[in-house]
Design a protein around this motif. Structure first.
Motif, PDB file in Angstrom:
ATOM      1  N   SER A   1      12.124  52.899  44.037  1.00  0.00           N
ATOM      2  CA  SER A   1      11.982  52.050  42.854  1.00  0.00           C
ATOM      3  C   SER A   1      12.526  50.651  43.138  1.00  0.00           C
ATOM      4  CB  SER A   1      12.710  52.676  41.671  1.00  0.00           C
ATOM      5  OG  SER A   1      14.098  52.735  41.924  1.00  0.00           O
ATOM      6  N   VAL A   2      13.596  50.596  43.921  1.00  0.00           N
ATOM      7  CA  VAL A   2      14.185  49.292  44.232  1.00  0.00           C
ATOM      8  C   VAL A   2      13.272  48.523  45.187  1.00  0.00           C
ATOM      9  CG1 VAL A   2      16.150  48.157  45.335  1.00  0.00           C
ATOM     10  CG2 VAL A   2      16.531  50.109  43.841  1.00  0.00           C
ATOM     11  N   VAL A   3      12.706  49.222  46.130  1.00  0.00           N
ATOM     12  CA  VAL A   3      11.784  48.578  47.062  1.00  0.00           C
ATOM     13  C   VAL A   3      10.559  48.062  46.314  1.00  0.00           C
ATOM     14  CG1 VAL A   3      10.289  48.939  49.059  1.00  0.00           C
ATOM     15  CG2 VAL A   3      12.553  49.992  48.993  1.00  0.00           C
ATOM     16  N   GLN A   4      10.070  48.880  45.389  1.00  0.00           N
ATOM     17  CA  GLN A   4       8.890  48.475  44.627  1.00  0.00           C
ATOM     18  C   GLN A   4       9.182  47.226  43.805  1.00  0.00           C
ATOM     19  OE1 GLN A   4       5.879  49.693  45.095  1.00  0.00           O
ATOM     20  NE2 GLN A   4       5.264  47.976  43.800  1.00  0.00           N
ATOM     21  N   LYS A   5      10.364  47.184  43.244  1.00  0.00           N
ATOM     22  CA  LYS A   5      10.750  45.995  42.475  1.00  0.00           C
ATOM     23  C   LYS A   5      10.693  44.742  43.349  1.00  0.00           C
ATOM     24  CE  LYS A   5      13.769  47.604  38.745  1.00  0.00           C
ATOM     25  NZ  LYS A   5      15.176  47.819  38.355  1.00  0.00           N
TER      26      LYS A   5
END
Length: 897
Positions: A871-875
């Motif tokens: 989720s952090v990478v996607q952000k």
RNA sequence: GGGAGCAUAGCUCAGUUGGUUAGAGCACCUGCUUUACACGCAGGGGGUCACAGGUUCGAGUCCUGUUGUUCCCACCA
């Protein structure tokens, strides 16, 4: 629904005035019986017992804080479908109340002793009747949803019964005993105190060095200490003391057994000056060789350590003070108050050459927490609760999470105290309180402790028995509060249903006095913890961070605040911006801000009501929802979820803040403004679907806010069409029932971004409100913008809008604004300064590129890519895309400028 | 002597288990009779998150130390 609350849309004034509304609403709640909780097997119980305020007390901000937290929780749980009981009551407050009545008697020229016990108690009861209801009335002004039908008093029949039962029970188990121990005596209150009731305060004092002659030394064989003073070969031990008057009660001088300086003296006899009593020199580990002279005078009757030493060496306990701290014991100092005696004794010792040094000395001195008088430790026959077994149970429970402390750090404080707690002195030499149920036999001298008043001695059968004169510590009865108020020792349905209580809300300042004692009492008597969770709060301080106190005159009267700003404003002020266990400062200005918030809600509601043509509180079908509707619903969903999460962890301040932000910024500043074009439209269906969303969101936010601001939410609720009953019994919003459209909400941000960007630019360029330029939007996702044409026009002051996927052919005289989703062209002609435009665009490019570099850095970092959650990478990826288009937009704008 | 807390914008304080560009209220600056609200609206300035190390891909957030500050407990006479 009481009709008189519904003023009709036309009659709604511009400003909400809590003063008119609050008392009528409270009365309506009372009349409806909504605060009353009953045993209801169909519902889960939720129970809070109020920390009982002193029966003759005045409401202060501390109460307001405490009770607001409890009311918020109770109302919340009630709305969530729990059978929520908030059980109110007051505390008889032994010393405090007795002191007040005694003061009154003094002004009448009489005293309790002149009146006698019975008459005096009548006076106190009369006083209690007169003033006891005052604090209750004040609590009501806060909006407290207490079950007043269950109001209790620590000295009412039921509580007294519970006290009696517990006392006898503990006595029978050997956990209450009568004994001669060192206690703290307050000479002014003329009663024993528990350790918890003594405050240690650093004070400047003196260290007086006294010489005690060694009997027979220097060839003197006198029994008189003065004869040694000037004898050439006489030997002395020098002791240092902070309380020289206690020397009258010395029964030894102690030295450390390892101390070579004094080993030759151990076993010798000293002549105690002024009394000429002979006392021994003893050796005891307790003495610290480094401190003072290394010789300690031992006064077993007036010092806790000396008491222990005395026990070890079988020394006599010589009591030299009366309960009012006047010297006694048969010396010529008898009758002198302790400090006069101190002066006299020092003068006499000096005259005899036995006072050889006076040092300045800073030390902690015990003070009565009630009247601040310096307490006097002394040996006395008192009743005690044996702490060790009780403490062990309590520690076991709390340390293993049996009772949850919020915040958790107070567990440590609790442990420290429980681990070192000495036996609890529970007898008080007062008249106002629960009289100790112990009778002394005149014949055999034994004690009869009994559940029923005995007529004869249980040991010898003699009828000559007399009840103990003392009463119990006030905290003895408050310790039973969570079960005594539910009917214990009777096996009532209430006790069965509501015990253990759910949350105890109280200030950390009474952790030892009350919370700890409730815990061991509950565990001991009920065999079960008294509550599942303790929510500790801090103190309310004044603007400068000082404690509020009578002597400083910095106290704030909550009733005045309520009068000026309303109870809702006071409550919200207290709740927001505070986290569990922390002190907070009270700022009147914040009350004003919260009053404004109430007014904001009022006007938002007014707006909805004034526009309302439907009375349907359900949402229209999804097909009729516009982008802004989906946006606000998503935000509502997320807000409610956040509120619920924070309620769970008792972070009421955060929960309240989320609502504040949603209501003011989300609902009022954005949604209502966005919806205005639709409300004014000719299209009835359009208008109605929008009204339904407005009403849906409004009812939800009112319900969500109700625990925090009960009055205004109820008042508005009563104005709404087609609502049933009162808001306080509505179901609390559940996030899952509110539809959520995250993708639509995100896309709608393109419109909001455009509006904000245009507004900012207009402000920068001083474009007057009257000037309504046209707007060309160049974008790759035109559908996101066509949905918001009317909104952009209204909120950004635009006359005409063209949405296009290509740039205008001629851009001279245009201000160009780049957002992540579009380039916005505003023909502002002569207002546009090309050089300034270029400079600004360059600044924005630089800033965006700097951010981009950071994002790219992360995304190209293998460690980050492999270790950070998806989720952090996607952000970061989203951010990369956003920044890339923004930079493209900015650059192409720059190239055209 | 023991224990705990706090140190973030001019002020008061949020910042939940580490994760975009650190937030709010008040104060401040600019503009606004925009048909709910001037107890208002829009825009803006202002922060090396006490200091020094460390752990981590990443620290206001976790660890250690330092400094300052507040509180609680404690029988050094």
């Amino acid at each position: 629904m009481p009709q008189d609350f519904n003023l009709g849309a036309d009659a709604l004034p511009k400003q909400y005035s809590p003063k008119d509304a609050e008392s009528r609403i409270y009365q309506m709640w009372l009349d409806g019986g909504y605060f009353h909780a009953r045993v209801n097997p169909d519902k889960k119980p939720f129970c809070i017992v109020i920390p009982p305020p002193n029966v003759t007390g005045q409401l202060h901000l501390g109460h307001a804080f405490d009770e607001t937290l409890q009311d918020v929780l109770t109302r919340f749980k009630r709305m969530q479908g729990f059978e929520a009981l908030w059980l109110p009551g007051t505390d008889h407050a032994g010393i405090a109340t007795q002191a007040k009545v005694e003061e009154q008697l003094r002004s009448e020229g009489t005293s309790r002793h002149e009146l006698g016990r019975e008459k005096f108690l009548e006076r106190v009861w009369a006083w209690k009747e007169k003033y006891g209801s005052k604090i209750v009335e004040q609590i009501k002004k806060l909006g407290a949803s207490c079950d007043w039908e269950r109001e209790r008093f620590t000295m009412d029949e039921g509580c007294s019964h519970a006290v009696r039962e517990v006392f006898v029970n503990l006595y029978e188990k050997g956990l209450i005993y009568k004994g001669s121990r060192i206690i703290n005596l307050c000479p002014k209150c003329a009663t024993a105190l528990s350790d918890a009731e003594v405050d240690h305060i650093e004070e400047d004092g003196h260290f007086w060095h006294l010489r005690y002659p060694v009997y027979g030394s220097g060839g003197v064989s006198s029994d008189n200490a003065t004869d040694y003073a000037n004898a050439p070969g006489a030997e002395f031990v020098t002791v240092a003391t902070t309380r020289p008057e206690t020397m009258l009660g010395d029964s030894a001088v102690a030295v450390n057994p390892e101390d070579e300086r004094y080993t030759h003296l151990v076993g010798k006899t000293l002549v105690l000056p002024l009394t000429n009593r002979k006392i021994p020199v003893i050796a005891d580990e307790y003495v610290d060789r480094e401190f003072g002279t290394g010789c300690v005078k031992i006064t077993p009757a007036h010092d806790p350590n000396d008491f222990e030493v005395g026990k070890r060496h079988s020394l006599p306990e010589i009591l030299i003070l009366t309960p009012t701290a006047v010297v006694t014991g048969g010396t010529r100092y008898d009758g002198l108050p302790r400090f006069d005696a101190r002066k006299q004794i020092l003068a006499d010792l000096e005259a005899q050459g036995l006072l050889i040094k006076t040092e300045e000395h800073r030390h902690a001195v015990g003070h009565c927490s009630r009247c601040n008088e310096t307490v006097e430790p002394m040996v006395s026959e008192q009743w005690f609760v044996k702490m060790e077994p009780l403490a062990a149970k309590s520690l076991d429970c709390v340390d293993n999470g049996g009772i949850k402390f919020v915040p958790e750090r107070f567990v440590k404080t609790f442990d420290n105290w429980m681990n070192s707690a000495r036996d609890w002195c529970i007898s008080r030499q007062l008249w106002w309180g629960h009289r100790i149920p112990a009778w002394y036999c005149e014949k055999c001298g034994k004690i009869t402790v009994s559940r029923e008043d005995p007529t004869e001695c249980s040991h010898c059968g003699s009828h000559e028995i007399k009840q103990d004169e003392d009463v119990l510590d006030t905290w003895f009865s408050s310790a039973l509060w969570p079960f005594s108020t539910l009917g214990w020792p009777e096996k009532t349905p209430e006790l069965e249903y509501f015990y253990p209580t759910s949350v105890l809300v109280t200030g950390y300042d009474i952790l030892f006095f009350w919370v700890a004692r409730m815990i061991f009492s509950g565990l001991e008597q009920m065999g079960e913890r008294p509550f599942e969770t303790v929510l500790f709060h801090g103190l309310i301080r004044d603007e400068q961070g000082r404690k509020m106190s009578k002597s400083l005159g910095n106290g704030v009267d909550p009733l005045e605040v309520i009068d000026e700003y309303g109870a809702d404003a006071l409550r919200f002020n207290i709740i927001t911006g505070n986290s569990p266990g922390n002190d907070m400062r009270y700022f009147p200005a914040r009350c004003e801000a919260m009053r404004n918030f109430a007014n904001k809600i009022w006007n938002a509601s007014r707006f909805v009501l004034l526009n309302l043509t439907v009375s349907d509180v359900t949402l229209p079908p999804e097909s009729e929802l516009r982008a802004e509707d989906k946006w606000i619903l998503t935000k509502l969903h997320d807000t409610i979820a956040e509120v619920l999460t924070n309620f769970d962890v008792l972070e009421l301040g955060i929960a309240a803040n989320s609502l504040y932000d949603f209501i003011w910024t989300g609902f009022c500043d954005w949604y209502i403004e966005l919806v205005k074009p639709r409300l004014m439209s000719e299209d009835a269906a359009e208008k109605q679907s929008c009204e339904r969303v407005l009403l849906y969101v409004l009812t939800h936010l009112l319900k969500a806010l109700h625990p925090f601001m009960p009055f205004i939410t109820e008042y508005v609720w009563q104005q709404l069409p087609a609502v049933d009953g009162v808001i306080m019994t509505q179901e609390y919003p559940e996030a899952d029932k509110i539809p959520r459209f995250p993708e639509d909400a995100r896309r709608f941000d393109a419109v909001r971004d455009a509006i904000s960007a245009i507004r900012t630019r207009r402000a920068e360029m001083n474009v007057p409100q009257k000037m309504q330029p046209s707007l060309l939007i160049e974008t790759n996702s035109p559908e996101d913008f066509t949905a918001g044409i009317a909104q952009i026009k209204k909120l950004a002051g635009i006359s005409e809008i063209t949405v296009s996927s290509t740039a205008p052919s001629e851009t001279a005289g245009y201000a160009v604004i780049a957002t992540a989703a579009a380039k916005l062209y505003l023909p502002l002609a002569e207002l546009v300064d090309l050089a300034e435009e270029r400079a600004r665009l360059s600044r924005e490019i630089a800033a965006a590129e700097k951010n981009l570099a950071g994002v790219e850095g992360k995304l190209s970092n293998e460690q980050f890519m492999s270790k950070a959650p998806d989720s952090v990478v996607q952000k970061e990826r989203d951010r990369l895309a956003e920044l890339t288009t923004l930079i493209e937009n900015l650059k192409s704008a720059l190239s055209r400028t």
